[in-house]
Scaffold this active site. Structure first.
Site, short mmCIF file in Angstrom:
data_model
loop_
_atom_site.label_atom_id
_atom_site.label_comp_id
_atom_site.label_asym_id
_atom_site.label_seq_id
_atom_site.Cartn_x
_atom_site.Cartn_y
_atom_site.Cartn_z
CG ASP A 408 -4.77 2.80 -5.43
OD1 ASP A 408 -4.44 2.29 -6.53
OD2 ASP A 408 -3.73 2.61 -4.69
CD GLU A 459 -6.15 -1.18 -8.28
OE1 GLU A 459 -5.46 -1.91 -8.71
OE2 GLU A 459 -6.04 -0.55 -7.18
#
Length: 739
Positions: A408, A459
C-alpha cells in the site's frame, strides 16, 4: 554466611522499586566467596522457601528488604531448585525462578538482529513457546535499545513491572526473559522506563502473533497447530510469477463482504466455505483481502495496523485464518493480502516512541509524519526497522502461505515531498526528493519476496520508472503495478454522457501509450467506491437501463484490455450504494434481474478470460495487442485485437453510445468465418439482445490497411468479442455467449 548483607542498600532499593537495569546480575543463583546463593524478588510473598528439584524443602529464604527481596544459601548438593511462595492470605504455590535460566538467543541471532538481516525474526523476538532445562514456558524478547528497563507483564505476574525485568543484550538493544509455566493464551505487554527514567505507557509487542479483543490491546501467547493440505498448490506456485497466466482478482473486505443476519461478522472458517463457493462460481482466479493485520479502528479498514505479525482477532485466531487460505488454495484460488509498510498509527500502546524515543519513526516530523493521514513514517534508514518490516512480509508468505502482497501507498514511500509543501520536507543527500532509503528497502524486499515464492503488487500512482522491472534492470523489483492512470482516465470517460464522449475519446486510448512500460493490474478497487465517490454503477450516466448497459460495456472493455484485472466486491453485481465497512453488501439486489444480469456478465467474462489465451497470455507484450481502429471518435467505437503466442486472436469492439450501429465494417487479420464469443448486450445480462448472425464471413474488402473485413452489428452501449471459427479451440466454447 553473610552474603545477603553484601548487596548495598541502593541495589536492594532499586530491586524493590523496579529500577534495576540488570536483574540477572543480582537475582537467581550466583557464586560468592564461600559458595553459592539464590536471590529472589517476590513482592507478593509473605515468605519464600527454597526447595530442591524433587520438592524437598532446603530451607527458608531470608527477607533482606521489606519490598520483597529474599536470599538463601544454595547447598553444594542442590544443582537445581524451585521456590515455594507463601502468600499473605496463607495460600502457597510452587514456582520456577526465571532468573536461573540462560538466554535463548545465540551469537548468530544477536549478530543478525544487530545487522538487520534476520529473516526469521518472528521466530526469535516476541513470545516464543520453549522448553528450557526440561521446563515448558515462553521466551519473551523485544527490541528497545534506549529503554532504561524493560519488563514483561501479564496476569502471570499481576501486571507488576518490577517482577520480571528482562535481560538486556547491550550489543543490539534486545531484552529477553524465559518465563517457565507461561503457556498459551496469556495476555502480555511490555513495561518500560524510558531513557529519562520515566515510566512509559504499557506497550504491545510489535511481534505479537495474536491479540485480545477490544477494549484491550494486549498480545496473547500463541502456538500454531495447523496442518496444511495445500501441498500441490504450494509446489506449483514455487518460482512462478504468473505473468503469462490469467489473473482476475476479487478484492474483499472481510468485515463487510457478508455478515450474519444479526449484523455480526462471519468468522474466518465460515467465510472460507462461502467465499470458496462464490469465487469458484464467479471465475475469479484470486482473492485479495484488505489488510488482515491487527488494527484498533474498524474505520481504518486495516490500513493503520498495530500488529504487523497478527491476523486480526475480529474473525478468529491465526489458525482460523490459515484454514481460509488453505481452503482457497485447495479450490485453486490464489490469495493476496494488502500489506502496509509505509506508515503506522500514533496509538501510544503501539510503535509510536516505542522505547521513549523515535525508534521506528523519524524524530524530525519533516521525515517522520504523514500530515494527511495523521500517522508516522517508518525510518527506512534504520536496519532494525527494515528488518522488522521485511520479516513481516516473509512471515505472511511462509507462515500463512500468502501468494502475494499488495504493498500500500508506495508513492508515499518513494518521495520525500509526498503531499508536502515547500519547507515541510527534507531533501536527500543529493538535494532531490527521492527517498533513497525507502527505494533501497523496496528493492531488497521484493528480491526476498520472490525468493520465497511470493509476488509483490505495488499500489503506486506516479510515473516512477521501472516499478515492476527487475532490480538488476534498475527497477524496484515489484511483480506488478496497479495502473491508477488507466482507472482514473477510463472512469472519467464513462462518467460523460454518451453524446459528449467523442470529445474525450483519448481518455480510453491513452493507456495504450504506456501499457507495456510496466506489468500492470487494472484496478477497480475499494478506493473508487468510498468517500462520496459513489458506486461504479452510480458513476454511469443516463437512465437506469443505460447505467447498467454502460457498466457491462465497461467491464467488457476492461477484460479485453491488456493487464491483469481487479474488481472490488459488490461491483460484480452492480451495487447501487457506496461501500460501507459497517454493513454487508446488498446481496438482496440479486433478486432483481438487472443486477443478476451484471453478475452473470462478470462471471462469463471471468471464465472467457481464463479460457482464451489471447485475452491473458501476452498482457505485458506489445505484440499481444493491436488496434483495429482507435480513432472512431464520432461513433465512440474502439476496436482492437488480442493475440496469443500461437497466432490465435480475439477481436474486441466497444460501442459507447446508445446507438445500434448496423453494417459496421471491421478489418480482420485473417479471412474466414467469425462468431461472437461475448456480447455485453445479451438478454441474459439484462441487455436489449441485439444479435449478430451465428457466422460472419469475411469479405475481400480493405479497411484501414487490412485486406479483409467483416460487417457486424454493434449493440448499443456494449462490448463484443469475436473469434475466427477455425480458432474454436481457443474460443472457450463452454463460456461463449452470443445473444
Amino acid at each position: 554466611m553473610s552474603d545477603w548483607r553484601s548487596l548495598p542498600q541502593p541495589m536492594l532499593d532499586a530491586l524493590a522499586a523496579g529500577w534495576c537495569h540488570d536483574p540477572f546480575a543480582v537475582l537467581g543463583p550466583h557464586r560468592v566467596s564461600g559458595g553459592r546463593v539464590v536471590r529472589v524478588f517476590r513482592p507478593d510473598a509473605e515468605a519464600v522457601d527454597l526447595l530442591d528439584r524433587h520438592g524437598a524443602r532446603v530451607g527458608p529464604m531470608r527477607r533482606v528488604h521489606d519490598g520483597g527481596v529474599f536470599v538463601a544459601e544454595l547447598p553444594p548438593s542442590v544443582r537445581s531448585y524451585r521456590l515455594k511462595i507463601v502468600h499473605p492470605d496463607g495460600s502457597w504455590s510452587v514456582v520456577e525462578d526465571p532468573y536461573r535460566f540462560p538466554s535463548t538467543l545465540g551469537e548468530l541471532d544477536l549478530y543478525l538482529i544487530r545487522e538487520g538481516a534476520h529473516e526469521d525474526l518472528y521466530r526469535k523476538l516476541g513470545a516464543q513457546p520453549a522448553t528450557l532445562k526440561g521446563m515448558r514456558g515462553t521466551v519473551f524478547s523485544v527490541w528497545a535499545p534506549n529503554a532504561r528497563r524493560v519488563s514483561v507483564v501479564g496476569n502471570f505476574n499481576g501486571w507488576d513491572g518490577r517482577r520480571n525485568i528482562m535481560r538486556l543484550h547491550p550489543g543490539n538493544g534486545v531484552w529477553e526473559i524465559f518465563l517457565p509455566g507461561v503457556g498459551e493464551g496469556e495476555p502480555y505487554k511490555f513495561e518500560m522506563l524510558g531513557p529519562d527514567g520515566r515510566l512509559l505507557p504499557l506497550k504491545t509487542d510489535p511481534m505479537g502473533q495474536r491479540f485480545e479483543p477490544p477494549p484491550g490491546n494486549a498480545a496473547l501467547t500463541w502456538r500454531s497447530r495447523y496442518r496444511w493440505h495445500d501441498e500441490e498448490w504450494m509446489r506449483e506456485r514455487h518460482g512462478q510469477t504468473g505473468l503469462h497466466q490469467p489473473m482476475s482478482v476479487y478484492e474483499v473486505h472481510a468485515g463487510s463482504w457478508r455478515r450474519h443476519e444479526d449484523g455480526s461478522w462471519l468468522g474466518w472458517r465460515e467465510m472460507a466455505e462461502a467465499l470458496v463457493r462464490y469465487v469458484r462460481k464467479m471465475g475469479f482466479t484470486h482473492v485479495e483481502l484488505l489488510p488482515v493485520t491487527e488494527h484498533p479502528f474498524d474505520g481504518s479498514w486495516g490500513y493503520q495496523p498495530t500488529g504487523m505479525y497478527a491476523p486480526t482477532r475480529r474473525f478468529g485466531d491465526p489458525d482460523d485464518f490459515r484454514y481460509l487460505v488453505d481452503r482457497l488454495h485447495r479450490a485453486g484460488i490464489g490469495v493476496l493480502v494488502d500489506w502496509v509498510p509505509a506508515h503506522f498509527p500514533r496509538d501510544e500502546f503501539a510503535l509510536a516512541r516505542f522505547d521513549g524515543t523515535a525508534l521506528y519513526e523519524h524524530e524530525d516530523p519533516r521525515r517522520g509524519e504523514h500530515a494527511d493521514w495523521g500517522t508516522l513514517i517508518y525510518n527506512f534508514g534504520r536496519s532494525e526497522v527494515i528488518n522488522f518490516l521485511a520479516a513481516s512480509a516473509l512471515y505472511w508468505i511462509r507462515e500463512f502461505h500468502i501468494d502475494g502482497l499488495r504493498v500500500d501507498a508506495v508513492a508515499s514511500m518513494l518521495y520525500l515531498d509526498y503531499s508536502r509543501k515547500d519547507g515541510e520536507w527534507l531533501p536527500n543527500i543529493h538535494g532531490s526528493n527521492e527517498n533513497l532509503e525507502a527505494v533501497a528497502f523496496l528493492k531488497e524486499l521484493n528480491i526476498a519476496i520472490h525468493r520465497v515464492g511470493g509476488t509483490a503488487h505495488a499500489e503506486e500512482s506516479t510515473a516512477w520508472p521501472g516499478v515492476s522491472r527487475p532490480v538488476e534492470m534498475n527497477g524496484l523489483g515489484f511483480t506488478y503495478k496497479w495502473n491508477m492512470g488507466w482507472m482514473n482516465d477510463t472512469l472519467a470517460y464513462m462518467r460523460e454522457e454518451p453524446v459528449h464522449r467523442k470529445y474525450h475519446h483519448d481518455k480510453m486510448t491513452f493507456g495504450m501509450v504506456y501499457a507495456f512500460d510496466e506489468n500492470f493490474v487494472l484496478p477497480l478497487s475499494h478506493d473508487e467506491v468510498v468517500h462520496g465517490k459513489g458506486s461504479l454503477l452510480g458513476k454511469m450516466p443516463g437512465d437506469d437501463w443505460q447505467r447498467f448497459a454502460n457498466l457491462r460495456a465497461y467491464y467488457g472493455f476492461m477484460f479485453g484490455h491488456p493487464g491483469k484485472k481487479l474488481l472490488f466486491m459488490g461491483g460484480e453485481f452492480a451495487q447501487w450504494r457506496e461501500w460501507d465497512h459497517d454493513r454487508a453488501l446488498d446481496w438482496e439486489l440479486l433478486d432483481q434481474p438487472r443486477h443478476a444480469g451484471v453478475q452473470r456478465c462478470v462471471r462469463d467474462l471471468n471464465h472467457l478470460y481464463r479460457d482464451v489465451p489471447a485475452l491473458h497470455q501476452r498482457d505485458f507484450e506489445a505484440g499481444g495487442f493491436e488496434w483495429l481502429d482507435w480513432n472512431d471518435r464520432d461513433a465512440s467505437v474502439f476496436s482492437w485485437l488480442r493475440w496469443d503466442t500461437e497466432g490465435g486472436f480475439v477481436i474486441c469492439v466497444s460501442n459507447f453510445t446508445p446507438v445500434i450501429r448496423r453494417d459496421y465494417r471491421l478489418g480482420v487479420p485473417v479471412a474466414g468465418d467469425y462468431r461472437v464469443l461475448f456480447n455485453s448486450d445479451g438478454a441474459d445480462y439484462g441487455g436489449s439482445g441485439v444479435e449478430n448472425a451465428a457466422l460472419i464471413s469475411s469479405e475481400s474488402r480493405g479497411v484501414l490497411g487490412r485486406e479483409d473485413s467483416i460487417v457486424v452489428t454493434l449493440p448499443p452501449l456494449a462490448t463484443v468479442y469475436l473469434a475466427r471459427v477455425a480458432d474454436r479451440h481457443e474460443a472457450g466454447d463452454s463460456n461463449a455467449k452470443q445473444q
